[in-house]
Design a protein around this motif. Structure first.
Motif, short mmCIF file in Angstrom:
data_model
loop_
_atom_site.label_atom_id
_atom_site.label_comp_id
_atom_site.label_asym_id
_atom_site.label_seq_id
_atom_site.Cartn_x
_atom_site.Cartn_y
_atom_site.Cartn_z
N GLY A 96 0.96 -1.38 -0.17
CA GLY A 96 -0.18 -0.01 0.00
C GLY A 96 0.73 1.29 0.08
N GLN A 97 0.25 2.22 0.14
CA GLN A 97 0.75 3.63 0.17
C GLN A 97 0.55 4.61 1.57
N TYR B 117 -5.18 -2.88 4.03
CA TYR B 117 -5.83 -4.21 4.16
C TYR B 117 -6.38 -4.71 2.91
N PRO B 118 -5.70 -5.36 2.11
CA PRO B 118 -5.90 -5.75 0.68
C PRO B 118 -7.27 -6.58 0.77
N HIS B 119 -8.24 -6.65 0.10
CA HIS B 119 -9.28 -7.49 -0.23
C HIS B 119 -9.29 -8.08 -1.72
N GLY B 120 -10.48 -7.60 -2.44
CA GLY B 120 -10.58 -8.16 -3.53
C GLY B 120 -9.58 -7.47 -4.74
N ILE B 121 -9.40 -8.51 -5.51
CA ILE B 121 -8.17 -8.33 -6.46
C ILE B 121 -8.49 -8.81 -7.87
N CYS B 122 -8.21 -7.89 -9.01
CA CYS B 122 -8.42 -8.47 -10.27
C CYS B 122 -7.26 -8.18 -11.22
N THR B 123 -7.23 -8.40 -12.41
CA THR B 123 -6.27 -7.90 -13.43
C THR B 123 -7.08 -7.53 -14.72
N ASP C 10 -8.55 -1.69 -1.12
CA ASP C 10 -7.96 -1.52 0.16
C ASP C 10 -8.93 -1.24 1.58
N LYS C 11 -9.19 -2.09 2.09
CA LYS C 11 -10.27 -1.81 3.19
C LYS C 11 -9.80 -0.72 3.99
N ALA C 12 -8.57 -0.29 4.50
CA ALA C 12 -8.12 0.81 5.14
C ALA C 12 -8.57 2.23 4.94
N GLN D 213 -15.78 9.11 -5.44
CA GLN D 213 -16.51 8.83 -6.70
C GLN D 213 -17.54 7.79 -6.43
N GLY D 214 -17.87 8.01 -4.90
CA GLY D 214 -19.32 7.34 -4.56
C GLY D 214 -19.07 5.99 -4.22
N ILE D 215 -17.70 5.48 -4.15
CA ILE D 215 -17.45 4.16 -3.53
C ILE D 215 -17.42 4.07 -2.01
N ALA D 216 -18.33 3.68 -1.36
CA ALA D 216 -18.05 3.63 0.31
C ALA D 216 -17.26 2.77 0.65
N CYS D 217 -17.45 1.62 0.39
CA CYS D 217 -16.38 0.25 1.32
C CYS D 217 -16.14 -0.70 0.17
N SER D 218 -15.31 -0.28 -0.82
CA SER D 218 -14.89 -1.37 -1.90
C SER D 218 -14.57 -2.62 -1.20
N ARG D 219 -15.00 -3.94 -1.80
CA ARG D 219 -14.51 -4.99 -1.39
C ARG D 219 -14.08 -6.13 -2.29
N GLY D 220 -15.08 -6.13 -3.42
CA GLY D 220 -14.84 -7.29 -4.44
C GLY D 220 -14.89 -6.54 -5.71
#
Length: 571
Positions: free
Chosen positions: A492-493, A498-504, A514-516, A538-545
Motif C-alpha cells: 500500500g501507500q 488491508y487488501p481484499h478483492g483483486i483482479c487484473t 484497500d479496506k483501510a 467517486q461514490g465508492i463507500a467500502c469497496s471489497r470485491g
C-alpha cells in the motif's frame, strides 16, 4: 532466422491486385499470368477472349512461378520444358531440334510447382510435427524428473517416520538407506538428463534440417529440380524411468534392515515414451490455429486499449439477498455472481433479477469464480470441497482439498487451470489444479524458504501468468510468477493497508481493494503503484470485491450495501 514462407508473407501484408492502376485486395491469382487479381479484375479476366481460359484460383492455392533461367543454346529463350525421354530441361526452341524429335515433353513449371509443394510439405512437417513432438517429449522428461523428486521425497519422509519410532536401534541402517535413495535418485536423474540431451541434440539437428529445407525453397534457379529430397531422421526413442517404490518393513529388533525396508526400482521393462503419430497432427494443427486466432484477436484488442484520463460509471446493480457485496464474478453471458459475508451466493441477470441462490460457508473471501466454459466454481470451507455449478444449475463435487481449508479460488483465463488459496494449522499455500481437477502445483515458500502466505483470501492471475494474492493476515498483496517464484509484494501507500478483492485487466494492470482507505489501487504488472482509481469521492463507500468482464468493464462490490457498480477506465 529463416525467411517467412509465402503463406506467412501473404498473411502479413495486404496483397495488391496486379492489374495496372488497381489497388484493391488481390485475393485471387492467375496461374497463367502469375499475378494477383481482385474480384473485379478476375471477372474481367474471365470475360476477356485472350485470357478466358486462364486458370484462376484463390491466392493461397496459386502455383509457384518457375524461376527464370536462360537456355545456354538459345540465350534469348527461357528454359520451360522438360524432356521426359532425355530427362533434361529445355527451351521451346530446343524441343524442335532433331535430337528431340518424337520425344514426350512436360511443362517444367508444373514439375517445379510439384517439387516446391513437396519440399514445402517437408518443411511444414518439421515446424508442425517433428519439432513440437520432440519438445513435448522433452517436457515429458522434465515432468518425470519432477515426479522422481516428489516420489523420492515422499519415500524419504516415510523412512524418517519409521526411523523416528525406533531411533535408538536403527540410526546406522537408516543412514545407509537414505544414502541409497540419494544415489538412486541421482542415477535416475542422470538417465533423464541424458535423454534430455538426446532430444536437445535432435532439436538442433531439426533446426539444421529446417534451414536446409528453407534454403532449397528460397532458390531462385532450377537447382531445386535436381536436388534429392532430404531424409529426416526419425525421432530418437527414449524410455520412461521405472519409478522407485518403498517397501516398508516390520518393526523388529532382530532384523533392523528389513524393518526399515529398502527402496528398489521394480524389475519392470521401461515403458517407451509415446510419440504422437504424424496422422494426429492435422487435428492438433486445427486446434492450434483456432487458439492462435483467439490469441491474435485478444492481442488486437489490447493494442487498441489504454488507460483513460477518467473513470466513467457505466451502470449499477441492486443485487437481492446479498447485503454486503464482498465478492463479484462475471460469467461469459455477463450475468453476475455476487456473495456476502454470510455465505449467500446469488446469480442475477443484467437487470438485477434473481436467477438462483445458494447457501455456502463463505465469508470475506473471493471464494467463487466463473470459468471459460460458463460454469461457476466455489469453495466450501467446512466440507473442504470445491464445487462446480453448470449453466443448467447442476451442482457437483469437483475437488476435495483433504486436510486443507480452501478459501479463495480463481479460474485461469489463460489455460483454464484452477488456483486455490488454502490454510491448515497456521500454514497457507496456493494450489494449482488442472481444469479437470488434477493437482499439478503447490506454492508455499519463497526462495529463502520463508512462508509466502498466512491467509490468502482473494486470488487472481495476470496475463503473464503471475499469481496475485491478497493476504488477510499479512496485510500484503503477494505476487509470484507461474512457476511459484516470488516476484514482489505490495503493502500500500499508507501506514495501513488491508487488501481484499483483486483482479487484473487485459493490459496487465492489477486492481486491489484497500479496506483501510476504502479505495481501489491500480498497479502495473511489476507492482508499481499508478493511481487510486476509485475512492469515496467517486461514490465508492467500502469497496471489497472487484472483477473484469470480457468487455473490459470493472465491477465493484461494496460492504454495507447490496450495490454492484460498473465502471469503464480503459479506452
Amino acid at each position: 532466422m529463416s525467411e517467412p514462407s509465402d503463406e506467412q508473407a501473404a498473411m502479413q501484408q495486404y496483397l495488391v491486385c496486379g492489374t495496372e492502376d488497381c489497388q484493391k485486395n488481390g485475393q485471387f491469382y492467375c496461374n497463367a499470368c502469375h499475378r494477383p487479381l481482385c474480384e473485379h479484375c478476375r471477372d474481367e479476366h474471365v470475360k476477356n477472349p485472350d485470357t478466358k481460359f486462364h486458370e484462376i484460383v484463390l491466392y493461397r492455392h496459386r502455383k509457384q512461378q518457375l524461376p527464370v533461367e536462360k537456355c545456354k543454346l538459345h540465350p534469348t529463350r527461357n528454359i520451360d520444358i522438360f524432356c521426359k525421354d532425355c530427362k533434361i530441361p529445355l527451351c521451346s526452341k530446343c524441343s524442335t531440334m532433331e535430337e528431340h524429335q518424337g520425344h514426350k515433353f512436360d511443362d517444367l513449371e508444373e514439375i517445379y510447382a510439384e517439387k516446391y509443394a513437396l519440399q514445402q510439405g517437408e518443411f511444414s512437417k518439421i515446424q508442425k510435427y517433428f519439432l513440437p513432438t520432440t519438445q513435448g517429449l522433452k517436457t515429458d522428461i522434465e515432468e518425470d524428473a519432477t515426479q522422481i523428486r516428489k516420489i523420492m521425497e515422499s519415500i524419504r519422509t516415510s523412512m524418517k517416520a519409521e526411523v523416528k519410532s525406533l531411533k535408538n536401534l536403527v540410526d546406522e541402517v537408516a543412514s545407509e538407506n537414505l544414502e541409497h535413495t540419494h544415489k538412486m535418485e541421482k542415477s535416475l536423474l542422470e538417465m533423464l538428463k541424458s535423454q534430455e540431451t538426446t532430444y536437445d541434440d535432435y532439436i538442433a539437428y531439426l533446426g539444421k534440417m529446417s534451414d536446409e529445407f528453407q534454403k532449397y525453397l528460397s532458390l531462385t534457379n532450377q537447382k531445386l529440380l535436381f536436388l534429392e529430397t532430404l531424409n529426416i531422421k526419425t525421432i530418437p526413442e527414449t524410455t520412461k524411468p521405472v519409478l522407485p517404490v518403498f517397501t516398508g518393513g516390520k518393526f523388529s529388533k532382530e532384523d533392523i534392515s528389513k524393518l526399515l525396508g529398502r527402496v528398489n526400482v521394480p524389475n519392470t521393462e521401461p515403458e517407451k515414451r509415446k510419440i504422437q503419430p504424424m496422422e494426429a497432427v492435422t487435428t492438433h494443427m486445427k486446434s492450434t490455429e483456432k487458439q492462435l486466432k483467439q490469441s491474435k484477436e485478444k492481442s488486437d484488442v489490447k493494442q487498441t486499449l489504454s488507460l483513460s484520463s477518467s473513470v466513467t460509471k457505466v451502470r449499477e446493480y441492486s443485487v437481492p439477498d446479498v447485503y454486503n457485496a464482498v465478492h463479484v464474478s462475471a460469467d461469459k453471458s455477463s450475468r453476475l455472481w455476487v456473495s456476502n459475508n454470510l455465505g449467500n451466493l446469488v446469480q442475477t441477470d443484467l437487470q438485477g433479477n434473481l436467477l438462483q441462490k445458494i447457501q455456502t460457508s463463505g465469508t470475506f473471501q473471493g471464494y467463487h469464480t466463473a470459468t471459460q466454459d460458463g460454469d461457476l466454481i466455489y469453495t466450501d470451507k467446512k466440507k473442504k470441497v470445491i464445487y462446480r455449478i453448470t449453466p443448467d444449475k447442476k451442482i457437483t463435487e469437483f475437488i476435495k482439498s483433504g486436510d486443507w481449508t480452501p478459501l479463495s479460488v480463481h479460474s485461469s483465463r489463460i489455460n483454464g487451470d484452477i488456483l486455490v488459496g488454502m490454510i491448515k494449522d497456521g500454514e497457507a499455500k496456493v494450489t494449482r489444479y488442472s481444469k479437470t481437477g488434477k493437482e499439478i502445483q503447490n506454492i508455499q515458500r519463497d526462495n529463502q524458504g520463508q512462508a509466502l502466505y498466512k491467509k490468502p483470501h482473494y486470488i487472481t492471475e495476470n496475463i503473464n501468468g503471475d499469481i496475485c494474492t491478497s493476504d488477510f493476515n499479512k496485510d500484503t498483496l503477494v505476487v509470484v510468477n507461474k512457476s511459484g517464484y516470488h516476484r514482489f509484494s505490495y503493502t500500500g501507500q499508507r501506514s495501513r493497508f488491508y487488501p481484499h478483492g483483486i483482479c487484473t485487466d487485459v493490459l496487465g494492470h492489477i486492481l486491489v481493494c484497500d479496506k483501510a482507505s476504502d479505495t481501489v489501487h491500480l498497479l502495473d504488472q511489476d507492482g508499481r503503484f499508478l493511481s487510486v482509481i476509485l475512492s469515496p469521492q467517486q461514490g465508492i463507500a467500502c469497496s471489497r470485491g472487484v472483477c473484469m468482464d470480457d468487455e473490459n468493464n470493472l465491477y465493484v462490490g461494496q460492504y454495507g450495501t447490496n450495490t454492484v457498480t460498473v465502471y469503464k477506465y480503459l479506452q
